[in-house]
Write a protein that holds these residues in place. Structure first.
Motif: not given
Length: 132
Positions: A42-47, A68, A95
């Motif tokens: 997901a876009e808000d998952d930590p890298d 990205e 995104p």
């Protein structure tokens, strides 16, 4: 020279090559059942590419941006200008923040690869909240 110690016959070997041919040529999963493929982050998952996320550790802005862009653009997308790249990103469901960054680049610019595009975006700087 084959010694006959293979676990599979030559016929089964050819069958397996044929089964994988679509995946190898397309570059993306070819299964019809969605549950077979891995779930994208997901876009808000930590890298977590570089291990645990801790303060002061992790990729730089340029590295993260380049990664990205590489996830969403192929070699066939280049050389291109911002309009073509924006269209390609939208078509690939990239995104919205990334599409917005590319869209605000100068219209006459041309980029030969992901690195050139990432450097141009880094030099332009991220957009500020409130349009400033």
């Amino acid at each position: 020279m084959q010694r006959g110690s293979d676990r599979m016959s030559a016929h089964r070997d050819d069958e397996m090559k044929h089964e994988l041919q679509g995946l190898l040529r397309s570059g993306h999963p070819t299964r019809t059942e969605e549950w077979h493929g891995p779930e994208p982050p997901a876009e808000d998952d930590p890298d977590v590419t570089h291990g645990p996320v801790t303060p002061g550790r992790g990729p730089t802005y340029l590295e993260a941006l380049r990664l990205e862009l590489a996830r969403n653009l192929t070699r066939g997308s280049f050389p291109a200008g911002p309009r073509e790249l924006t269209r390609t990103l939208r078509h690939g469901n990239a995104p919205d923040a990334l599409v917005g960054e590319v869209d605000r680049l100068p219209d006459r610019a041309r980029y030969g690869n992901v690195q050139e595009l990432a450097v141009a975006l880094t030099e332009a700087g991220p957009t500020r909240p409130g349009g400033a």
